[in-house]
Design a protein around this motif. Structure first.
Motif, short mmCIF file in Angstrom:
data_model
loop_
_atom_site.label_atom_id
_atom_site.label_comp_id
_atom_site.label_asym_id
_atom_site.label_seq_id
_atom_site.Cartn_x
_atom_site.Cartn_y
_atom_site.Cartn_z
N UNK A 1 -25.90 -15.72 -6.55
CA UNK A 1 -25.65 -16.41 -7.57
C UNK A 1 -26.71 -16.47 -8.52
N UNK A 2 -27.82 -16.82 -8.09
CA UNK A 2 -29.01 -16.73 -9.13
C UNK A 2 -29.18 -15.32 -9.96
N UNK A 3 -28.93 -14.42 -9.36
CA UNK A 3 -29.08 -13.08 -9.94
C UNK A 3 -27.84 -13.07 -10.88
N UNK A 4 -26.60 -13.54 -10.66
CA UNK A 4 -25.41 -13.57 -11.48
C UNK A 4 -25.60 -14.48 -12.69
N UNK A 5 -26.28 -15.62 -12.60
CA UNK A 5 -26.51 -16.56 -13.45
C UNK A 5 -27.68 -16.06 -14.54
N UNK B 1 -28.26 -13.55 -19.96
CA UNK B 1 -28.99 -12.35 -20.88
C UNK B 1 -27.69 -11.59 -21.56
N UNK B 2 -26.47 -11.77 -20.78
CA UNK B 2 -25.57 -10.98 -21.32
C UNK B 2 -24.72 -11.74 -22.47
N UNK B 3 -24.64 -13.10 -22.31
CA UNK B 3 -23.93 -13.84 -23.24
C UNK B 3 -24.84 -14.03 -24.29
N UNK C 1 -18.37 -13.46 -25.41
CA UNK C 1 -17.93 -13.69 -23.95
C UNK C 1 -17.34 -12.86 -22.97
N UNK C 2 -16.18 -12.27 -23.52
CA UNK C 2 -15.66 -11.08 -22.70
C UNK C 2 -16.28 -10.07 -22.17
N UNK C 3 -17.06 -9.49 -23.29
CA UNK C 3 -17.95 -8.25 -22.83
C UNK C 3 -19.07 -8.71 -21.64
N UNK C 4 -19.45 -9.80 -22.13
CA UNK C 4 -20.75 -10.52 -21.21
C UNK C 4 -20.12 -10.97 -19.60
N UNK C 5 -18.89 -11.26 -19.81
CA UNK C 5 -18.26 -11.74 -18.33
C UNK C 5 -18.05 -10.40 -17.63
N UNK C 6 -17.63 -9.29 -18.22
CA UNK C 6 -17.37 -8.12 -17.52
C UNK C 6 -18.69 -7.47 -16.75
N UNK D 1 -16.00 -19.56 -18.51
CA UNK D 1 -17.39 -20.64 -18.21
C UNK D 1 -18.53 -19.94 -19.22
N UNK D 2 -18.79 -18.99 -19.25
CA UNK D 2 -20.10 -18.72 -19.88
C UNK D 2 -19.77 -18.69 -21.25
N UNK D 3 -18.77 -18.38 -21.69
CA UNK D 3 -18.62 -18.76 -23.15
C UNK D 3 -18.66 -20.11 -23.81
#
Length: 270
Positions: free
Chosen positions: A45-49, A54-56, A61-66, A131-133
């Motif tokens: 979870x920490x790595x994903x967060x 970084x991605x967002x 949002x969508x490319x960052x989510x993928x 969520x991240x968006x």
């Protein structure tokens, strides 16, 4: 040293983190290691967060989510997705109990398994994008909760449901799991939830962020227990117990359910 070896075994078994000294994966070691499953979830979870942050920052949002989802799957080596697909092939075949167990043992993936995998990944990507968006920087630590509590429920399922194949298969290594292992896993999961709940304070957010974080911290274990219990009971009634593939499928199901919980809380729908 024993606790360190048990934790290392949990990381080696459930993830692709480069951890050494995990031992020989004997049944005794595997049973001891389950208490550290939430710790593996927290590392994921920490790595994903961090990856989502970084991605967002760089992408919509969508490319960052993928990209975040690719990281998430990569950290587990697709271990639980394999169980999800095998379970879908078996349970959605509506065959006899014996035939469903045979289907699970087959290394080939059928049409229902592929379809279930595609739909699950689409759902997770959509939930991550939502969520991240819409997240502020202090909300991203809430992504610790799905992998922590989904892995806690795996331990609960091992302790509370019979084995479908008896002494056969990988799940047999977790037979006769002591109740204290479930309690230890739950305590560890609760402790690991505190950083996510305290993120607004640690990161200097305003007091208005507290309700969402406290609600997520309180509702995540309840959601995992309720959804996991419902699914495990239904599957156990059809198979006469659970299997290693089902443990992985429950993990995938609960990660999606807990992501949905985060999105609902973020959009004030709960």
């Amino acid at each position: 040293m024993s606790a360190r070896r048990d934790a290392a075994a949990a990381f080696q078994f459930l993830s692709r983190f480069p951890v050494k000294d995990g031992g020989d994966f004997s049944p005794e070691l595997l049973r001891r290691s389950v208490a550290y499953y939430p710790l593996v979830g927290a590392a994921i979870g920490l790595s994903v967060a961090a990856g989502a942050a970084a991605a967002v920052w760089l992408l919509p949002a969508w490319p960052a989510a993928v990209i975040t989802l690719i990281l998430w799957v990569g950290l587990t080596g697709g271990l639980h997705l394999d169980g999800w697909m095998d379970s879908a092939d078996a349970l959605l075949s509506y065959r006899s109990r014996e035939r469903m167990l045979e289907i699970m043992k087959d290394s080939r993936v059928g049409a229902m398994g592929v379809l279930a995998c595609v739909l699950l990944l689409l759902l997770k990507a959509a939930l991550l994008a939502a969520f991240i968006g819409g997240s502020r920087y202090y909300e991203l630590p809430l992504l610790l909760l799905p992998p922590v509590w989904s892995r806690w429920y795996m331990v609960r399922a091992m302790a509370r449901f019979p084995l479908a194949r008896g002494n056969e298969g990988l799940a047999a290594s977790f037979a006769a799991l002591p109740p204290r292992q479930e309690r230890r896993a739950m305590l560890l999961a609760a402790l690991l939830t505190l950083p996510a709940a305290a993120a607004p304070l640690v990161l200097g957010a305003g007091g208005g962020a507290w309700p969402q974080h406290l609600a997520a911290a309180c509702l995540a274990p309840l959601t995992a227990a309720a959804c996991g219990g419902f699914a495990a009971r239904r599957i156990s009634s059809r198979l006469g117990g659970l299997t290693g593939d089902v443990y992985g499928a429950l993990n995938e199901l609960l990660e999606a359910a807990l992501l949905l919980l985060l999105v609902l809380l973020q959009h004030n729908l709960l």
